[in-house]
Design a protein around this motif. Sequence first.
Motif, mmCIF file in Angstrom:
data_model
loop_
_atom_site.group_PDB
_atom_site.id
_atom_site.type_symbol
_atom_site.label_atom_id
_atom_site.label_comp_id
_atom_site.label_asym_id
_atom_site.label_seq_id
_atom_site.Cartn_x
_atom_site.Cartn_y
_atom_site.Cartn_z
ATOM 1 N N ALA A 268 5.501 14.376 32.682
ATOM 2 C CA ALA A 268 4.785 13.705 33.765
ATOM 3 C C ALA A 268 5.612 12.584 34.388
ATOM 4 C CB ALA A 268 3.470 13.144 33.239
ATOM 5 N N ILE A 269 6.423 11.905 33.577
ATOM 6 C CA ILE A 269 7.242 10.811 34.106
ATOM 7 C C ILE A 269 8.220 11.333 35.152
ATOM 8 C CG2 ILE A 269 9.011 9.110 33.519
ATOM 9 C CD1 ILE A 269 7.632 8.736 30.827
ATOM 10 N N THR A 270 8.858 12.467 34.838
ATOM 11 C CA THR A 270 9.795 13.060 35.798
ATOM 12 C C THR A 270 9.071 13.498 37.057
ATOM 13 O OG1 THR A 270 11.175 13.844 33.968
ATOM 14 C CG2 THR A 270 11.558 14.839 36.127
ATOM 15 N N ALA A 271 7.869 14.033 36.912
ATOM 16 C CA ALA A 271 7.077 14.437 38.076
ATOM 17 C C ALA A 271 6.840 13.245 38.991
ATOM 18 C CB ALA A 271 5.748 15.039 37.624
ATOM 19 N N GLY A 272 6.533 12.087 38.395
ATOM 20 C CA GLY A 272 6.336 10.876 39.186
ATOM 21 C C GLY A 272 7.600 10.442 39.903
ATOM 22 N N LYS A 273 8.736 10.540 39.197
ATOM 23 C CA LYS A 273 10.020 10.179 39.808
ATOM 24 C C LYS A 273 10.354 11.089 40.985
ATOM 25 C CE LYS A 273 12.178 8.213 35.669
ATOM 26 N NZ LYS A 273 13.294 8.368 34.680
ATOM 27 N N VAL A 274 10.029 12.371 40.835
ATOM 28 C CA VAL A 274 10.279 13.334 41.912
ATOM 29 C C VAL A 274 9.498 12.954 43.164
ATOM 30 C CG1 VAL A 274 9.841 15.710 42.668
ATOM 31 C CG2 VAL A 274 10.915 15.279 40.455
ATOM 32 N N ILE A 275 8.223 12.623 42.979
ATOM 33 C CA ILE A 275 7.368 12.282 44.117
ATOM 34 C C ILE A 275 7.926 11.078 44.875
ATOM 35 C CG2 ILE A 275 5.056 11.480 44.781
ATOM 36 C CD1 ILE A 275 4.068 13.045 42.244
ATOM 37 N N ILE A 276 8.326 10.048 44.116
ATOM 38 C CA ILE A 276 8.871 8.845 44.746
ATOM 39 C C ILE A 276 10.177 9.149 45.461
ATOM 40 C CG2 ILE A 276 9.808 6.551 44.292
ATOM 41 C CD1 ILE A 276 7.856 6.379 41.930
ATOM 42 N N ALA A 277 11.064 9.893 44.792
ATOM 43 C CA ALA A 277 12.362 10.209 45.380
ATOM 44 C C ALA A 277 12.222 10.998 46.677
ATOM 45 C CB ALA A 277 13.199 11.002 44.365
ATOM 46 N N LEU A 278 11.302 11.950 46.699
ATOM 47 C CA LEU A 278 11.120 12.751 47.906
ATOM 48 C C LEU A 278 10.477 11.948 49.034
ATOM 49 C CD1 LEU A 278 9.992 16.193 46.423
ATOM 50 C CD2 LEU A 278 12.258 15.482 47.193
ATOM 51 N N GLU A 279 9.606 11.013 48.691
ATOM 52 C CA GLU A 279 9.009 10.156 49.713
ATOM 53 C C GLU A 279 10.072 9.325 50.414
ATOM 54 O OE1 GLU A 279 5.976 7.864 47.859
ATOM 55 O OE2 GLU A 279 4.426 9.383 48.142
ATOM 56 N N GLU A 280 11.105 8.944 49.672
ATOM 57 C CA GLU A 280 12.174 8.116 50.234
ATOM 58 C C GLU A 280 12.953 8.840 51.321
ATOM 59 O OE1 GLU A 280 14.450 6.936 46.865
ATOM 60 O OE2 GLU A 280 13.016 5.400 46.226
ATOM 61 N N LYS B 288 18.885 14.444 46.517
ATOM 62 C CA LYS B 288 17.988 13.429 45.958
ATOM 63 C C LYS B 288 17.490 13.844 44.570
ATOM 64 C CE LYS B 288 16.072 9.432 46.833
ATOM 65 N NZ LYS B 288 16.884 8.243 47.126
ATOM 66 N N LEU B 289 17.137 15.108 44.437
ATOM 67 C CA LEU B 289 16.662 15.605 43.136
ATOM 68 C C LEU B 289 17.778 15.535 42.090
ATOM 69 C CD1 LEU B 289 14.500 18.675 44.223
ATOM 70 C CD2 LEU B 289 13.690 16.442 43.426
ATOM 71 N N LYS B 290 18.989 15.869 42.502
ATOM 72 C CA LYS B 290 20.124 15.776 41.576
ATOM 73 C C LYS B 290 20.342 14.345 41.111
ATOM 74 C CE LYS B 290 22.901 19.739 43.095
ATOM 75 N NZ LYS B 290 24.178 20.157 43.747
ATOM 76 N N SER B 291 20.096 13.383 42.019
ATOM 77 C CA SER B 291 20.338 11.973 41.694
ATOM 78 C C SER B 291 19.400 11.440 40.618
ATOM 79 C CB SER B 291 20.217 11.116 42.962
ATOM 80 O OG SER B 291 18.860 11.014 43.375
ATOM 81 N N ILE B 292 18.258 12.110 40.423
ATOM 82 C CA ILE B 292 17.337 11.666 39.366
ATOM 83 C C ILE B 292 17.383 12.600 38.154
ATOM 84 C CG2 ILE B 292 15.783 10.464 40.949
ATOM 85 C CD1 ILE B 292 13.906 12.882 40.795
ATOM 86 N N GLY B 293 18.432 13.403 38.098
ATOM 87 C CA GLY B 293 18.660 14.210 36.900
ATOM 88 C C GLY B 293 18.076 15.607 36.916
#
Length: 233
Positions: free
Chosen positions: A115-127, A71-76
């Motif tokens: 901070a934007i990437t941090a937000g993306k990480v949180i959402i991706a991990l919640e999924e 999942k983390l790889k999928s968001i770069g």
Amino acid sequence: MKKLSIIFLLLVCIESISQTKNFIDVPHLQTTAKVDTLVIPDRIYLNISISEKDTKGKISVEELENKMNEKLKSIGINTSEQLTLNDLATNFTKYFLKQQEIVKAKEYMLLVYDAITAGKVIIALEEIGVSNVVLKKTEYSKTEEMILILKSKAVEKAKKQAIALTKPLNMKVGDAIYIADNIYRANSANVSSYSIRGTSSIMEKNSNKFAPILIEFEKIKIETEIIAYFKIE
């Protein structure tokens, strides 16, 4: 030979004392200058905990670990460089529940750069069912370079202060005869108020997708102070 060595040391001491005395005797002005700035942190460390308890034992830690990695790889995210296991010694943290059941868990540290990437990480991990994410610390990667810039500005400020102090007296400021780097520090941003847990995402309007979380991290204060002595002519 020993006498010559002793004489030489005495001459060095006398010369040093003489220089100190000459420095004190020169008409001079002492001034202190402090300069600071605020920078946006570009090294953000997130603590991620994964546990079988979060899925009531339905998914193993190993499977959650693989899902998280993909999942983390999928968001770069470059997981080989940015993701590390917190405790390599124990590897697993074990929780003993009722009837001696053991639930395995792991903790990771993830480095992101904004901070934007941090937000993306949180959402991706919640999924994928991982919601235990906590901000541990923030840093600025170019702190040393910024300190050098601030030191130069502090020296310039010290000279301006010296000129301002002597101008009403019709005196002229000469060369600097002594400069001391008094202090410098980089205050890490306060992260005690940042605890990112649970489902904190918001839904996009008319969409089933999660919108990025808007996170703003406290800026880091970097400051330096110098003491300068200038000749008065």
